[in-house]
Motif scaffolding. Structure first.
Motif, mmCIF file in Angstrom:
data_model
loop_
_atom_site.group_PDB
_atom_site.id
_atom_site.type_symbol
_atom_site.label_atom_id
_atom_site.label_comp_id
_atom_site.label_asym_id
_atom_site.label_seq_id
_atom_site.Cartn_x
_atom_site.Cartn_y
_atom_site.Cartn_z
ATOM 1 N N TYR A 131 0.835 -1.207 0.000
ATOM 2 C CA TYR A 131 0.000 0.000 0.000
ATOM 3 C C TYR A 131 0.871 1.258 0.000
ATOM 4 C CZ TYR A 131 -3.164 -3.598 1.889
ATOM 5 O OH TYR A 131 -3.891 -4.749 2.104
ATOM 6 N N PRO A 132 1.783 1.391 -0.957
ATOM 7 C CA PRO A 132 2.683 2.556 -0.938
ATOM 8 C C PRO A 132 1.946 3.886 -1.012
ATOM 9 C CG PRO A 132 2.798 1.421 -3.055
ATOM 10 C CD PRO A 132 2.027 0.532 -2.139
ATOM 11 N N GLU A 133 0.784 3.861 -1.633
ATOM 12 C CA GLU A 133 0.008 5.101 -1.779
ATOM 13 C C GLU A 133 -0.548 5.583 -0.443
ATOM 14 O OE1 GLU A 133 -2.923 1.787 -1.902
ATOM 15 O OE2 GLU A 133 -0.910 2.131 -2.732
ATOM 16 N N ARG A 134 -0.514 4.719 0.590
ATOM 17 C CA ARG A 134 -1.015 5.093 1.919
ATOM 18 C C ARG A 134 0.111 5.512 2.865
ATOM 19 N NH1 ARG A 134 -6.164 3.118 2.547
ATOM 20 N NH2 ARG A 134 -6.308 4.840 4.046
ATOM 21 N N CYS A 135 1.357 5.431 2.385
ATOM 22 C CA CYS A 135 2.518 5.645 3.245
ATOM 23 C C CYS A 135 3.237 6.949 2.916
ATOM 24 C CB CYS A 135 3.517 4.493 3.100
ATOM 25 S SG CYS A 135 2.821 2.865 3.422
ATOM 26 N N LEU A 136 3.394 7.800 3.921
ATOM 27 C CA LEU A 136 4.220 8.996 3.780
ATOM 28 C C LEU A 136 5.692 8.659 4.010
ATOM 29 C CD1 LEU A 136 1.968 11.524 5.735
ATOM 30 C CD2 LEU A 136 2.354 11.473 3.258
ATOM 31 N N SER A 137 5.933 7.739 4.941
ATOM 32 C CA SER A 137 7.286 7.251 5.214
ATOM 33 C C SER A 137 7.156 5.937 5.969
ATOM 34 C CB SER A 137 8.100 8.259 6.047
ATOM 35 O OG SER A 137 7.611 8.321 7.380
ATOM 36 N N PHE A 138 8.269 5.237 6.094
ATOM 37 C CA PHE A 138 8.318 3.952 6.804
ATOM 38 C C PHE A 138 9.534 3.948 7.714
ATOM 39 C CE2 PHE A 138 9.862 -0.674 6.095
ATOM 40 C CZ PHE A 138 9.431 -1.067 7.355
ATOM 41 N N THR A 139 9.289 3.670 8.991
ATOM 42 C CA THR A 139 10.387 3.482 9.942
ATOM 43 C C THR A 139 10.274 2.094 10.561
ATOM 44 O OG1 THR A 139 10.519 5.835 10.495
ATOM 45 C CG2 THR A 139 11.489 4.296 12.059
ATOM 46 N N GLN A 140 11.343 1.330 10.475
ATOM 47 C CA GLN A 140 11.396 -0.010 11.055
ATOM 48 C C GLN A 140 12.284 0.010 12.289
ATOM 49 O OE1 GLN A 140 12.051 -3.666 8.604
ATOM 50 N NE2 GLN A 140 13.932 -3.882 9.804
ATOM 51 N N ILE A 141 11.776 -0.582 13.372
ATOM 52 C CA ILE A 141 12.517 -0.640 14.628
ATOM 53 C C ILE A 141 12.761 -2.108 14.995
ATOM 54 C CG2 ILE A 141 12.512 -0.030 17.072
ATOM 55 C CD1 ILE A 141 10.575 2.247 16.382
ATOM 56 N N PHE A 142 13.976 -2.452 15.263
ATOM 57 C CA PHE A 142 14.454 -3.812 15.595
ATOM 58 C C PHE A 142 13.624 -4.933 14.975
ATOM 59 C CE2 PHE A 142 13.020 -2.253 20.010
ATOM 60 C CZ PHE A 142 11.736 -2.755 19.963
ATOM 61 N N SER A 143 13.645 -4.980 13.647
ATOM 62 C CA SER A 143 12.961 -6.036 12.909
ATOM 63 C C SER A 143 13.917 -6.635 11.886
ATOM 64 C CB SER A 143 11.694 -5.488 12.252
ATOM 65 O OG SER A 143 10.867 -6.537 11.793
ATOM 66 N N THR A 144 13.378 -7.454 10.975
ATOM 67 C CA THR A 144 14.257 -8.201 10.080
ATOM 68 C C THR A 144 13.545 -8.586 8.793
ATOM 69 O OG1 THR A 144 15.781 -10.101 9.976
ATOM 70 C CG2 THR A 144 13.679 -10.429 11.125
ATOM 71 N N THR A 145 14.271 -9.247 7.908
ATOM 72 C CA THR A 145 13.760 -9.580 6.577
ATOM 73 C C THR A 145 13.165 -10.989 6.476
ATOM 74 O OG1 THR A 145 15.918 -10.441 5.916
ATOM 75 C CG2 THR A 145 15.511 -8.104 5.519
ATOM 76 N N GLY A 146 13.457 -11.836 7.434
ATOM 77 C CA GLY A 146 13.058 -13.237 7.317
ATOM 78 C C GLY A 146 14.071 -14.085 6.578
ATOM 79 N N ASN A 147 15.192 -13.486 6.201
ATOM 80 C CA ASN A 147 16.253 -14.223 5.509
ATOM 81 C C ASN A 147 16.794 -15.322 6.428
ATOM 82 O OD1 ASN A 147 18.600 -15.128 4.286
ATOM 83 N ND2 ASN A 147 19.388 -13.094 3.819
ATOM 84 N N PRO A 148 16.656 -16.600 6.051
ATOM 85 C CA PRO A 148 17.081 -17.689 6.945
ATOM 86 C C PRO A 148 18.583 -17.754 7.163
ATOM 87 C CG PRO A 148 16.480 -18.555 4.791
ATOM 88 C CD PRO A 148 16.084 -17.106 4.792
ATOM 89 N N LYS A 149 19.367 -17.042 6.360
ATOM 90 C CA LYS A 149 20.821 -17.067 6.504
ATOM 91 C C LYS A 149 21.323 -16.093 7.580
ATOM 92 C CE LYS A 149 21.560 -18.423 1.677
ATOM 93 N NZ LYS A 149 22.192 -18.065 0.377
ATOM 94 N N LEU A 150 20.443 -15.263 8.088
ATOM 95 C CA LEU A 150 20.853 -14.295 9.109
ATOM 96 C C LEU A 150 21.058 -14.978 10.457
ATOM 97 C CD1 LEU A 150 18.443 -11.329 8.301
ATOM 98 C CD2 LEU A 150 20.888 -11.493 7.767
ATOM 99 N N PRO A 151 21.869 -14.381 11.336
ATOM 100 C CA PRO A 151 22.070 -14.960 12.671
ATOM 101 C C PRO A 151 20.752 -15.086 13.428
ATOM 102 C CG PRO A 151 23.694 -13.246 12.235
ATOM 103 C CD PRO A 151 22.703 -13.179 11.118
ATOM 104 N N ALA A 152 20.628 -16.153 14.182
ATOM 105 C CA ALA A 152 19.421 -16.396 14.964
ATOM 106 C C ALA A 152 19.480 -15.641 16.285
ATOM 107 C CB ALA A 152 19.269 -17.893 15.222
ATOM 108 N N ALA A 153 18.355 -15.624 16.968
ATOM 109 C CA ALA A 153 18.306 -15.028 18.302
ATOM 110 C C ALA A 153 19.244 -15.774 19.238
ATOM 111 C CB ALA A 153 16.881 -15.092 18.838
ATOM 112 N N LYS A 154 19.751 -15.076 20.246
ATOM 113 C CA LYS A 154 20.549 -15.752 21.254
ATOM 114 C C LYS A 154 19.686 -16.782 21.976
ATOM 115 C CE LYS A 154 24.032 -12.196 22.134
ATOM 116 N NZ LYS A 154 24.678 -11.349 23.160
ATOM 117 N N LYS A 155 20.323 -17.875 22.368
ATOM 118 C CA LYS A 155 19.594 -18.988 22.961
ATOM 119 C C LYS A 155 18.767 -18.562 24.159
ATOM 120 C CE LYS A 155 20.283 -23.651 24.832
ATOM 121 N NZ LYS A 155 21.288 -24.701 25.159
ATOM 122 N N GLU A 156 19.359 -17.728 25.037
ATOM 123 C CA GLU A 156 18.638 -17.334 26.248
ATOM 124 C C GLU A 156 17.443 -16.442 25.931
ATOM 125 O OE1 GLU A 156 22.387 -14.668 25.983
ATOM 126 O OE2 GLU A 156 21.807 -16.757 25.551
ATOM 127 N N ALA A 157 17.548 -15.625 24.868
ATOM 128 C CA ALA A 157 16.433 -14.765 24.484
ATOM 129 C C ALA A 157 15.284 -15.590 23.914
ATOM 130 C CB ALA A 157 16.897 -13.734 23.459
#
Length: 298
Positions: A131-157
């Protein structure tokens, strides 16, 4: 308490600031109520000149609950995803993005600055892409792409996230919430004990609905890798991430910024997977500044 119909369900929301100011929609994350956005941050953004709207996602807080709708088990979903199959889930992140846009419709808002945290960042990615026509801007806070090659969460977290409370008594729920907050929180900005306990107790008393996060998690897992979708986003994007986030490592933010054309990345040392008071001024300044630049108001 204000509620509105959005995407065929009822969503609970709150507004702060001048209704005539540009709208800013805050989307919270996995299993989290709108109250996880600190009042101080909301008020700071309103003081920056924005009509700030925060809401409970479906299946959490005071919004619509999908009672009795079962999600597939995490092991089954993970195995299906690894062999290229998409598991059937009660709803998707795209559905949750449509909720946010439906809320804007219900409030009579044509376009808004979209801000998403954690799973809310994933939902906001779908809003920006679909819905780009509904967005003035986009800010992402501590999120990710879902790329499975990225590091995983720490075990304790991860362990803290999936561990269940010892009981459903209020004190057990409060202690469990404090344990989770301490485990994934910012090492450089630990929350004062009295504030953390009070906020956790208020959250528990406002709503306790453990079935919702199970369906939230199924939506995340089923969504898979969003990298290709992110490359098509044309909305002006800011990515904010803590360099010491144990739940969603900083590489997730960097990967997002690498995927979205012309995205700006800001990382902060000592910041984990929370919104500490000490960073309210910094975060509100970053978000508001990005929003102004995106709309030529700087």
């Amino acid at each position: 308490m204000p509620k509105t119909k959005a995407n065929g369900i009822e969503l609970h929301y709150e507004e702060h600031g001048n209704p005539s100011d540009p709208a800013m929609l805050l989307i919270m994350g996995f299993g989290a109520q709108l109250t996880l956005w600190p009042d101080e941050l909301v008020e700071a953004l309103a003081a920056e000149g924005f009509r700030v709207i925060r809401y409970d996602n479906r299946d959490i807080g005071l919004s619509h609950k999908f009672d009795g709708v079962k999600a597939p088990g995490l092991v089954k979903m993970t195995l299906m995803s690894k062999i290229g199959l998409t598991p059937r889930v009660p709803y998707t992140l795209a559905d949750m993005a449509a909720d946010g846009v439906g809320l804007l419709d219900g409030l009579g808002i044509d376009r808004a600055h979209i801000v998403g945290a954690s799973m809310g960042g994933m939902i906001a990615q779908h809003v920006a892409a679909r819905y780009p026509e509904r967005c003035l801007s986009f800010t992402q806070i501590f999120s990710t792409t879902g790329n499975p090659k990225l590091p995983a969460a720490k075990k304790e977290a991860l362990q803290a996230l999936v561990t269940r409370p010892k009981s459903e008594e209020e004190e057990a729920l409060v202690e469990h919430g404090i344990m989770l907050a301490r485990t994934i929180g910012s090492p450089a900005y630990p929350a004062p004990e009295d504030r953390l306990r009070e906020r956790t107790r208020t959250s528990v008393r406002r709503s306790f609905y453990p079935q919702g996060p199970t369906r939230h998690l199924s939506a995340i897992v089923a969504d898979g890798d969003r990298s290709a979708m992110l490359r098509d986003i044309s909305v002006p994007t800011l990515v904010l991430h803590g360099e010491d986030d144990p739940l969603v490592p900083c590489e997730g933010g960097r990967d997002t910024a690498n995927c979205i054309p012309d995205a700006k990345l800001t990382t902060i040392p000592g910041w984990g997977h929370d919104l500490p008071l000490e960073l309210v001024d910094r975060l509100s300044s970053e978000i508001a500044g990005h929003a102004r630049v995106a709309t030529g108001r700087a």
